[in-house]
Scaffold this active site. Structure first.
Site, short mmCIF file in Angstrom:
data_model
loop_
_atom_site.label_atom_id
_atom_site.label_comp_id
_atom_site.label_asym_id
_atom_site.label_seq_id
_atom_site.Cartn_x
_atom_site.Cartn_y
_atom_site.Cartn_z
CG HIS A 61 -0.42 0.32 2.51
ND1 HIS A 61 -0.03 -0.65 3.41
CD2 HIS A 61 -0.20 1.50 3.11
CE1 HIS A 61 0.41 -0.06 4.51
NE2 HIS A 61 0.31 1.25 4.36
CG ASP A 74 0.20 -4.03 2.89
OD1 ASP A 74 0.67 -3.57 1.83
OD2 ASP A 74 -0.14 -3.32 3.86
N GLY A 122 2.84 6.65 8.38
CA GLY A 122 4.21 7.13 8.21
C GLY A 122 5.22 6.04 8.51
CB SER A 181 3.06 2.12 5.89
OG SER A 181 1.79 1.84 6.38
N GLY A 182 5.42 -0.05 5.84
CA GLY A 182 6.52 -0.58 5.05
C GLY A 182 7.78 -0.79 5.84
#
Length: 273
Positions: free
Chosen positions: A79, A124, A221, A223-224
């Site tokens: 995402h 994801d 912020g 994420s990932g």
């Protein structure tokens, strides 16, 4: 627990009635960050951590995290990529503060999103291809191990790093507190998937891993970014920040991560491509 604190937590819980992705998307997601974390100390590095940044008229903006799995490959969340223009994306490695000039910046050439990805449901995960390749020095820039197939259950100590909000929600007029430039680090424990589902994350599958702790957690912020564990002195990535609830860092609200071990073969294929 005092009555005022209990009422405050109850209010936050009532507000947090739907899931939110943990990214600061350039399309307008509200930026927020690690809750309950602390600054990575001066002189200490997290060599596998990168900041994903998007080019805007005002310059580069941090919006997601990522981790280095090869000199020219970055692991992140799907995402954080879906629908974005790769030519406007770059990553910065080897920095502690977002305003540092001493890091290495590489352009995102392309990204590969897992074919089974469904937002807030499964898979994801994504891999960025970057140029030029990062130059490793094993101090401020280096790899993270990602291909351990061991299934991580509940009760395992883990830690998360990222550039994020220290508070459960962004408070007006407190930007210097809300959005620190310094890389944050926070530790807590994984919980079993059964407990995660019983705690409100009904759709969690075995392709995901959950963690939670008192007044701490991931937020947009982050994420990932990499969730890691220390396996007899070797740091291994076990999760990729995916989603949680609207209000961050509540003990009753687990964070959901993509389980890296599930996708280790797919990741290795992307590294070897």
């Amino acid at each position: 627990m005092g009555l005022i604190q209990l009422l405050f937590l109850t209010t936050l819980w009532l507000v947090a009635v739907k899931a939110r992705l943990n990214s600061r998307q350039p399309s307008g997601y509200i930026p927020s960050r690690i809750v309950g974390g602390s600054d990575v100390p001066v002189g200490e590095s997290v060599p596998y951590q990168v900041s994903m940044q998007y080019s805007t008229r005002g310059g580069y903006t941090h919006f997601c995290g990522g981790s280095i799995i090869a000199p020219d490959r970055i692991l992140t969340a799907a995402h954080c990529c879906e629908g974005l223009n790769a030519s406007r994306m770059s990553v910065v490695a080897g920095i502690r503060n977002l305003d540092e000039r001493g890091g290495q910046r590489s352009q995102v050439v392309s990204y590969a999103i897992h074919p089974n990805y469904k937002e807030l449901e499964t898979s994801d995960i994504a891999v960025l291809t970057i140029q030029p390749p990062l130059v490793f020095n094993n101090v401020s820039v280096g790899l993270i191990a990602f291909n351990d197939k061991q299934f991580v259950g509940g009760g395992v100590p883990v830690s998360l790093t990222g550039w994020g909000l220290r508070l459960p929600v962004p408070f007006p007029f407190f930007d210097n507190v809300n959005y620190p430039n310094t890389l944050q680090r926070m530790s807590y424990h994984t919980i079993s998937n059964d407990l995660c589902r019983a705690s409100g994350m009904d759709s969690v599958t075995e392709t995901e891993i959950c963690a939670r702790g008192p007044f701490r957690g991931a937020c947009s912020g982050d994420s990932g970014g990499p969730l890691v564990r220390n396996d007899n002195g070797e740091i291994k990535q076990v999760g990729v920040v995916s989603y949680g609830l609207v209000v961050c860092g509540l003990f009753v609200s687990p964070d959901v991560y993509t389980r890296v071990s599930t996708f280790s073969d797919w990741l290795q294929e992307r590294v070897d491509a």
